[in-house]
Design a protein around this motif. Structure first.
Motif, PDB file in Angstrom:
ATOM      1  N   LEU A  44       8.204  13.653  -1.067  1.00 50.88           N
ATOM      2  CA  LEU A  44       7.165  12.641  -0.904  1.00 50.88           C
ATOM      3  C   LEU A  44       6.958  11.648  -2.057  1.00 50.88           C
ATOM      4  N   ASN A  84      -1.335  -3.981   6.607  1.00 50.37           N
ATOM      5  CA  ASN A  84      -2.314  -3.547   5.631  1.00 50.37           C
ATOM      6  C   ASN A  84      -2.110  -4.330   4.326  1.00 50.37           C
ATOM      7  N   GLY A 109       2.742  16.905   0.993  1.00 50.32           N
ATOM      8  CA  GLY A 109       4.077  16.927   1.598  1.00 50.32           C
ATOM      9  C   GLY A 109       4.951  18.027   1.034  1.00 50.32           C
ATOM     10  N   TRP A 119       8.635   6.078   0.619  1.00 49.16           N
ATOM     11  CA  TRP A 119       7.488   5.577   1.378  1.00 49.16           C
ATOM     12  C   TRP A 119       7.932   4.827   2.641  1.00 49.16           C
ATOM     13  N   TYR A 162       8.165   7.895   4.793  1.00 45.44           N
ATOM     14  CA  TYR A 162       6.879   8.565   5.035  1.00 45.44           C
ATOM     15  C   TYR A 162       5.767   7.548   4.922  1.00 45.44           C
ATOM     16  N   ALA A 163       5.571   6.814   6.007  1.00 44.22           N
ATOM     17  CA  ALA A 163       4.702   5.637   5.963  1.00 44.22           C
ATOM     18  C   ALA A 163       3.238   5.992   5.697  1.00 44.22           C
ATOM     19  N   VAL A 164       2.906   7.274   5.807  1.00 46.95           N
ATOM     20  CA  VAL A 164       1.533   7.732   5.560  1.00 46.95           C
ATOM     21  C   VAL A 164       1.038   7.312   4.170  1.00 46.95           C
ATOM     22  N   HIS A 165       1.949   7.095   3.238  1.00 45.02           N
ATOM     23  CA  HIS A 165       1.536   6.723   1.880  1.00 45.02           C
ATOM     24  C   HIS A 165       0.957   5.329   1.776  1.00 45.02           C
ATOM     25  N   LYS A 166       1.318   4.504   2.753  1.00 48.04           N
ATOM     26  CA  LYS A 166       0.905   3.100   2.629  1.00 48.04           C
ATOM     27  C   LYS A 166      -0.522   2.897   3.133  1.00 48.04           C
ATOM     28  N   ASN A 167      -1.465   3.556   2.490  1.00 47.57           N
ATOM     29  CA  ASN A 167      -2.866   3.270   2.811  1.00 47.57           C
ATOM     30  C   ASN A 167      -3.699   3.383   1.536  1.00 47.57           C
ATOM     31  N   VAL A 171      -4.347   6.880  -0.326  1.00 45.03           N
ATOM     32  CA  VAL A 171      -3.239   7.445  -1.097  1.00 45.03           C
ATOM     33  C   VAL A 171      -2.976   6.601  -2.341  1.00 45.03           C
ATOM     34  N   SER A 175      13.918  10.242   9.152  1.00 45.94           N
ATOM     35  CA  SER A 175      13.648   8.977   9.819  1.00 45.94           C
ATOM     36  C   SER A 175      14.876   8.568  10.615  1.00 45.94           C
TER      37      SER A 175
END
Lengths: 503, 503
Positions: free
Chosen positions: B7, B24, B75, B91, B94-99, B102, B160
């Motif tokens: 991660l 975002n 992760g 990233w 693991y697109a979850v990081h782009k907020n 985080v 991915s």
């Protein structure tokens, strides 16, 4: 004694007619009806298939007793393979027979005339759905008689790049329909556009005549080997449910263009085919192919009316059969009656619940036919056709001669065949590959290969293996265990043949 | 302890730019240059790749020490995989990081700024032919540095469907050329017609932009397994010399049409490609493909200027690379300088004397490169990416989770992957297959598969195997012995992974 004897044996009517139109016109005088001789029918001929019963064969209008000639036959023991039938398919393989010298000699063995009715005749029995089947050559070995399914002797298969019509394997799912070419109609419709057009045979012949040499193979070819791992349902095919022929007809993409169906101008995904052969509930045989294959001008899908220069024989789809090169035999629908352009696959049993592959763990209790796509293109395969299993083979300079076929679906060309004489420990590339000149990805026909391969020293037995490599560099699996499937299809593991060595 | 931690780790410049243009927009504020912090370069960062040295990572203009965060990382242990480099390619996976949540937390670990020169910088050294190479991500594991050849960690590969540019394997044959896009010219000529045309990048961008998702694989992928049978020459690739990307550019068939080269209107048989990368004698890298592939509008051959929505990175062929979907990486020539339409194949070393397959018996004393066709389409292949060889795996309800990729050349789609946990005695079909929607024969991209598979009871070790079946129903060979070849190419036997079971 297991007699395998290829030569001097027979072709039915259509091919006989063509013989007469060949360059050497004088051969037309041989095999003519001769006054004063007794008349026999094909059943009489078929009762004389062994040396003990005397060996009879037919050629055009003639019946011959060749028993006393067999020992002298220059082609060796292959002569007996067509004993009790017509020599004509064999003479297609071995063209050396078609000259005056051979035919003069042959005519000396003449004993009678073949009954006129029996020349290509079928025997009708209207009470039996299979009562109007075409007569088949005696050399075809049936794996089922109703419907008729049969393959030629393996040793014949690789004597010619082109398989004679009468020796081409037959895979029928239902009775052979009787179709009158003069009233034949092909219905073509598009479900989305709600368009429909009907074509007569004459209409189809107006399209540019397109010719392709393509191998057709049954998905169950070589099933008899897979079934040794664990029994499967299905006809027990040997290695000869495959043949290579030259087909001519109208391109399907040309015919579809006249309905406005071209690349990029349709939402349809499949082309469905229905045969004129029907089950007792009057449901036709059916199958479908992806539309990409049908619309690709290089896909070479043809509505064929000729097989090896003759009208397609009844057993192979007279008068029209679709040829889908590179694709499993089951989608090359015979006696074509209807074509449907659709968003859906054919819903026929054979498309949905039959010709599919599964993982080895799937059995009849767990199978879900929806989980697997219908077989279309076939994988790379090969077989050893000479020597045969159990045969005793002479060793010359420490080597034996091996011969076979290799083929791959999808227009992939065979680029190499590896052969082993020690069960797969050591391999060498076969050094002769005969094939037509077509290039990948339109190499629809098979390759015939030969190899002279060293056998282990001082041993009296050997296991021969063959594996092919196609132009996608795919190759065959080593064994059947890991590709076993409940329908016994796609049996393309190495072909292994155990032989005895004569030193 | 073998730490594999995916991660929270980093992407270089081009992708960073694209981050800012995403929905975002607030994430643009993170990773900005901050006054008053010390400045580090990427070399400094790369020295901090283990817990012992403390773990540093970079993100845009920021340098972070995440050592104290690692234990808390949701992760798990994947976080360490990019230690000492940029988090950005991870990233992408693991697109979850782009907020904001985080990134807020991440910014707390900020220790410095990344030297401006080092953002995507290359270090020139004009006395070394390899002195002007692009900087590569630290997670790529080189199998050779000059020329640069490297693959990403296997466990990342199947997180991915699309492989991030920075984690895509690199296979270079020569130094990476420095090409100025503003003066770039592509020469296209036809040997027979004696026609020639020169295209700038702007010219090529005028053609309709064509986008395909295609897997590119090196012919030597998985060579390290084949070499265990008997050593072969060549780079010792693991299972990750393969990646799947979305490529955009001009269709080659559209460009050739402007020279009058269309289907049926040329006698040429090959399309040759020359790269702008040259050897010390100024000879360019070269390769060719059959003309059928180039002219087929469904062949999807493109002169690509984008990889995953970015300008093609230098290591992957900036500014133009030919993408030949379904065909071995070696023919997907990078830094494309010249295209020749010819009756002949490319005479380059790599076409004639390198990327070819041979029978197992052929050695360097007996090899005749002329006897074998240049590899074009690749055969069906698969690999297990999770768990890794030697890993200890938790057993849940008697089962373990397995994950991997499967792909076949020639546009063949993966229709099934069979998985075994007892070395191949029992098989089950993987039940999840993720792939893009393309249909056979244009299924150029790979499939990611997952399976939950029962392991033998009460054992503490297991051998996992995987084999794929493509839409031509080709499958993989069981072992490497029978497909061994002196170049170590086409290594597509079952992938076997030995694991320990934690019960």
């Amino acid at each position: 004694m297991h007699c395998i004897i290829k030569l001097l044996l027979f072709l039915p009517q259509a091919a006989a007619a063509s013989l007469e139109s060949e360059d050497n016109e004088s051969i037309g005088k041989y095999g003519a009806r001769r006054k004063g001789l007794p008349e026999y029918n094909l059943d009489d001929v078929s009762k004389h298939g062994t040396m003990q019963d005397r060996v009879w064969v037919s050629y055009r209008h003639g019946v011959y007793d060749i028993t006393d000639f067999i020992a002298e036959h220059p082609g060796g023991d292959k002569i007996l393979m067509g004993a009790g039938g017509s020599v004509e398919p064999f003479w297609t393989l071995y063209a050396v027979h078609k000259n005056d010298h051979v035919l003069d000699m042959f005519e000396k063995y003449r004993i009678g005339n073949l009954a006129a009715d029996d020349v290509g005749a079928s025997v009708k029995n209207m009470s039996d759905p299979y009562g109007n089947e075409p007569r088949r050559h005696i050399a075809l070995k049936p794996s089922s008689k109703k419907p008729f399914n049969a393959e030629p002797p393996l040793a014949l298969l690789v004597d010619s790049l082109i398989t004679p019509n009468e020796l081409f394997y037959v895979r029928n799912h239902l009775p052979v329909p009787e179709v009158d070419a003069s009233t034949y109609e092909l219905e073509v419709c598009d479900e989305e556009l709600q368009k429909e057009k009907v074509f007569t045979l004459k209409d189809l012949k107006k399209y540019p005549k397109h010719t392709v040499t393509a191998t057709i193979m049954c998905a169950g070819n070589r099933r008899s080997e897979m079934t040794q791992v664990k029994p499967v349902k299905g006809l027990s095919w040997g290695q000869a449910a495959i043949g290579n022929a030259t087909w001519s007809g109208a391109r399907l993409c040309d015919v579809l263009r006249d309905l406005g169906i071209t690349d990029g101008k349709t939402d349809a995904l499949h082309i469905q085919f229905e045969g004129l052969d029907t089950d007792p509930a009057h449901m036709p045989y059916g199958a479908s192919i992806p539309i990409e294959k049908a619309l690709d001008p290089h896909g070479d899908v043809i509505l064929a009316y000729e097989m090896n220069g003759e009208p397609i024989p009844r057993d192979h789809g007279y008068p029209i059969r679709v040829i889908v090169p590179g694709v499993v035999g089951a989608r090359n629908v015979k006696w074509l009656g209807r074509i449907v352009v659709s968003k859906d696959e054919s819903d026929s049993h054979w498309q949905q619940n039959d010709y599919k592959g599964f993982a080895p763990s799937v059995d009849w209790d767990t199978v879900d036919f929806k989980k697997s796509p219908a077989i279309q293109e076939l994988p790379v395969i090969s077989a050893i056709c000479e020597p045969l299993e159990g045969q005793t083979v002479g060793v010359k300079n420490g080597k034996v001669n091996v011969k076979g076929y290799a083929w791959s679906g999808g227009g992939r060309k065979i680029v190499r065949v590896d052969v082993s004489s020690d069960g797969g420990k050591n391999w060498q590339a076969a050094d002769v590959l005969e094939c037509d000149g077509a290039r990948h990805p339109q190499a629809w026909g098979w390759s015939i290969w030969k190899a002279e391969i060293p056998v282990p020293k001082s041993k009296l037995e050997a296991q021969l293996c063959a594996k092919a490599v196609d132009s996608q560099y795919n190759t065959q699996p080593e064994n059947f265990e890991n590709i076993w499937n409940l329908r016994g299809v796609l049996a393309n593991a190495y072909h292994r043949v155990n032989i005895k060595l004569a030193r």
